[in-house]
Scaffold this active site. Structure first.
Site, PDB file in Angstrom:
ATOM      1  N   LYS A 188      53.894  51.569  25.585  1.00 50.98           N
ATOM      2  CA  LYS A 188      54.228  50.217  25.120  1.00 50.98           C
ATOM      3  C   LYS A 188      55.727  50.193  24.841  1.00 50.98           C
ATOM      4  CE  LYS A 188      53.389  46.467  22.056  1.00 50.98           C
ATOM      5  NZ  LYS A 188      53.560  45.493  23.137  1.00 50.98           N
TER       6      LYS A 188
ATOM      7  N   ASN B  67      49.579  35.660  26.111  1.00 48.26           N
ATOM      8  CA  ASN B  67      49.832  36.444  24.901  1.00 48.26           C
ATOM      9  C   ASN B  67      51.236  36.213  24.369  1.00 48.26           C
ATOM     10  OD1 ASN B  67      51.646  39.056  24.737  1.00 48.26           O
ATOM     11  ND2 ASN B  67      50.974  38.939  26.872  1.00 48.26           N
ATOM     12  N   SER B  68      51.337  36.301  23.069  1.00 43.22           N
ATOM     13  CA  SER B  68      52.667  36.281  22.445  1.00 43.22           C
ATOM     14  C   SER B  68      52.668  37.372  21.386  1.00 43.22           C
ATOM     15  CB  SER B  68      52.975  34.921  21.827  1.00 43.22           C
ATOM     16  OG  SER B  68      52.086  34.671  20.766  1.00 43.22           O
TER      17      SER B  68
ATOM     18  N   CYS C 105      63.237  40.887  27.707  1.00 39.18           N
ATOM     19  CA  CYS C 105      63.227  40.491  26.299  1.00 39.18           C
ATOM     20  C   CYS C 105      64.481  39.679  25.971  1.00 39.18           C
ATOM     21  CB  CYS C 105      63.208  41.752  25.461  1.00 39.18           C
ATOM     22  SG  CYS C 105      64.619  42.780  25.872  1.00 39.18           S
TER      23      CYS C 105
ATOM     24  N   GLY D 254      51.151  42.638  38.257  1.00 38.83           N
ATOM     25  CA  GLY D 254      50.744  41.258  37.967  1.00 38.83           C
ATOM     26  C   GLY D 254      49.377  40.983  38.548  1.00 38.83           C
TER      27      GLY D 254
ATOM     28  N   THR E 197      46.402  43.742  32.328  1.00 36.07           N
ATOM     29  CA  THR E 197      45.308  42.994  31.712  1.00 36.07           C
ATOM     30  C   THR E 197      43.935  43.485  32.160  1.00 36.07           C
ATOM     31  OG1 THR E 197      46.785  41.103  31.571  1.00 36.07           O
ATOM     32  CG2 THR E 197      44.447  40.628  31.394  1.00 36.07           C
TER      33      THR E 197
HETATM   34  C1  LIG Z   1      48.754  42.205  25.499  1.00 36.30           C
HETATM   35  C2  LIG Z   1      49.934  42.488  26.370  1.00 36.30           C
HETATM   36  C3  LIG Z   1      51.011  43.225  25.876  1.00 36.30           C
HETATM   37  C4  LIG Z   1      52.115  43.494  26.673  1.00 36.30           C
HETATM   38  N1  LIG Z   1      53.140  44.236  26.161  1.00 36.30           N
HETATM   39  C5  LIG Z   1      54.202  44.554  26.967  1.00 36.30           C
HETATM   40  C6  LIG Z   1      55.240  45.394  26.509  1.00 36.30           C
HETATM   41  O1  LIG Z   1      55.233  45.905  25.372  1.00 36.30           O
HETATM   42  N2  LIG Z   1      56.273  45.652  27.362  1.00 36.30           N
HETATM   43  C7  LIG Z   1      56.336  45.153  28.641  1.00 36.30           C
HETATM   44  O2  LIG Z   1      57.277  45.447  29.374  1.00 36.30           O
HETATM   45  N3  LIG Z   1      55.328  44.372  29.110  1.00 36.30           N
HETATM   46  C8  LIG Z   1      54.290  44.072  28.320  1.00 36.30           C
HETATM   47  N4  LIG Z   1      53.260  43.301  28.813  1.00 36.30           N
HETATM   48  C9  LIG Z   1      53.335  42.825  30.214  1.00 36.30           C
HETATM   49  C10 LIG Z   1      52.574  43.775  31.139  1.00 36.30           C
HETATM   50  O3  LIG Z   1      53.131  45.062  31.127  1.00 36.30           O
HETATM   51  C11 LIG Z   1      52.585  43.219  32.587  1.00 36.30           C
HETATM   52  O4  LIG Z   1      53.925  43.137  33.021  1.00 36.30           O
HETATM   53  C12 LIG Z   1      51.946  41.855  32.707  1.00 36.30           C
HETATM   54  O5  LIG Z   1      50.846  41.718  31.829  1.00 36.30           O
HETATM   55  C13 LIG Z   1      51.488  41.538  34.130  1.00 36.30           C
HETATM   56  O6  LIG Z   1      50.531  42.470  34.564  1.00 36.30           O
HETATM   57  P1  LIG Z   1      48.932  42.212  34.464  1.00 36.30           P
HETATM   58  O7  LIG Z   1      48.679  40.851  35.062  1.00 36.30           O
HETATM   59  O8  LIG Z   1      48.321  43.333  35.242  1.00 36.30           O
HETATM   60  O9  LIG Z   1      48.595  42.259  33.017  1.00 36.30           O
HETATM   61  C14 LIG Z   1      52.152  43.012  28.019  1.00 36.30           C
HETATM   62  C15 LIG Z   1      51.061  42.285  28.514  1.00 36.30           C
HETATM   63  C16 LIG Z   1      49.961  42.020  27.719  1.00 36.30           C
HETATM   64  C17 LIG Z   1      48.823  41.248  28.317  1.00 36.30           C
END
Ligand SMILES: Cc1cc2nc3c(=O)[nH]c(=O)nc-3n(C[C@H](O)[C@H](O)[C@H](O)COP(=O)(O)O)c2cc1C
Length: 312
Positions: free
Chosen positions: A43, A67-68, A127, A240, A263
């Site tokens: 993370k 998410n936020s 960020c 993604g 996700t």
């Molecule tokens: C709950 C949650 C927390 C996330 N925390 C981070 C993070 O700490 N750092 C980061 O670079 N991306 C974070 N992401 C983004 C994911 O790493 C990823 O780029 C994004 O969710 C798209 O991929 P997915 O559709 O497979 O989830 C987070 C996503 C989710 C859903």
């Protein structure tokens, strides 16, 4: 036997599948062998202690997740003392995701991570940058170049740069990251989105807006991977909406050298292993000896001049 190994810059990964930052933690080792994954990604950590965003922090919307979370972090000292040792038993390359609000603070954090056991840095430049009115570094080529150049001077570790999809021209941001010394690009973070509950008239997230992820975003990010892979020579890691081997294959055909699963792990904790097994079966069925052969193999279609002009 299919050779699942892929190269991402100087790193050779045993297969192209790894977790997306923030959707994975060391505790998952209780239910899956980390030795099966291509890499491990932490993370995002920040140097300082950070609280998260107001609740609710997640909402399921359509075929995706909003998410936020807001990068809550216990800080770098805590990470080095408590989290890093948890990863020590595993031989799989550990990539540490880092973030900071200025290029200088980013560099200070990255400098402290030049440690045994850390195979590479993933700079989460999606960020807010407080020197650019809180706009993410990766929204613009110029701020991307500033931070990546600074990080390149700071570390000799492999430097992966995670881009945001929330930019008008991701190919020029990708070029700026490459020119400034990135070893690989991760495409991409979540898509800025919002949802309102029509019964209560309230936004579903405490922070009003948040990042959208999951199956719904896949076609958007596949397009961005395609654009980035055509724009740069360094490897692109697709991220993604990947939940199945077919999703991963699609990303690789678009130009990804490796993929991250985010996700989908919340829905199916062994999604990454399913993707690895499915990739192997797919290659066997197609007579493909090395999975890396898939990268960029999307076939050309006949395009009109107008269509070609829309692809940077
Ligand atoms: C709950 C949650 C927390 C996330 N925390 C981070 C993070 O700490 N750092 C980061 O670079 N991306 C974070 N992401 C983004 C994911 O790493 C990823 O780029 C994004 O969710 C798209 O991929 P997915 O559709 O497979 O989830 C987070 C996503 C989710 C859903």
């Amino acid at each position: 036997m299919v050779d699942l190994r892929v190269r991402v810059g100087d790193l050779t990964l045993r297969n192209p599948v790894m977790p997306a930052s923030g959707t994975f933690s060391e505790t998952l080792s209780r239910m899956m062998s980390f030795e099966r994954l291509g890499a491990l990604v932490t993370k995002t950590i920040t140097a300082e202690l950070r609280g998260g965003n107001p609740t609710p922090r997640v909402a399921e919307v359509g075929r995706g997740l909003l998410n936020s979370i807001g990068i809550p972090s216990k800080g770098l000292d805590y990470f080095l003392e408590h989290i890093l040792p948890e990863f020590e038993p595993f031989s799989t390359p550990l990539i540490v995701s880092v973030s900071a609000p200025t290029a200088e603070l980013f560099a200070e954090a990255v400098e402290r991570l030049d440690l045994p056991g850390i195979a590479g840095i993933e700079a989460n430049i999606s960020c807010p940058n407080i020197e650019e009115d809180g706009k993410a570094f990766a929204m613009k080529a110029k701020s991307t170049a500033t931070v990546v150049e600074r990080l390149r001077k700071t570390t000799s570790l492999p430097l992966w740069v995670k881009l945001t999809p929330n930019t008008a021209d991701i190919a020029s941001v990708a070029r700026a990251a490459e020119a400034s010394g990135a070893d690989a690009l991760v495409v991409a973070n979540t898509i800025l989105a919002m949802s309102i509950d029509v019964e209560t008239f309230k936004p579903r997230l405490g922070n009003i807006m948040g990042g959208y992820s999951g199956p719904a975003i896949k076609p958007i990010v596949v397009r961005m991977v395609y654009q980035c892979a055509r724009a740069v020579d360094i490897p692109v890691i697709g991220c993604g909406g990947i939940a199945t081997a077919d999703d991963a294959i699609e990303y690789m055909l678009a130009g990804a050298s490796a993929v991250q699963v985010g996700t989908a792990t919340f829905v199916n904790p062994s999604a990454m292993l399913d993707v690895i097994d499915g990739l192997e079966r797919f290659c066997e069925r197609k007579g493909i000896k090395r999975v890396s052969e898939l990268t960029g193999m999307v076939r050309d279609v006949d395009m009109t001049v107008d269509q070609l002009e829309t692809i940077p």
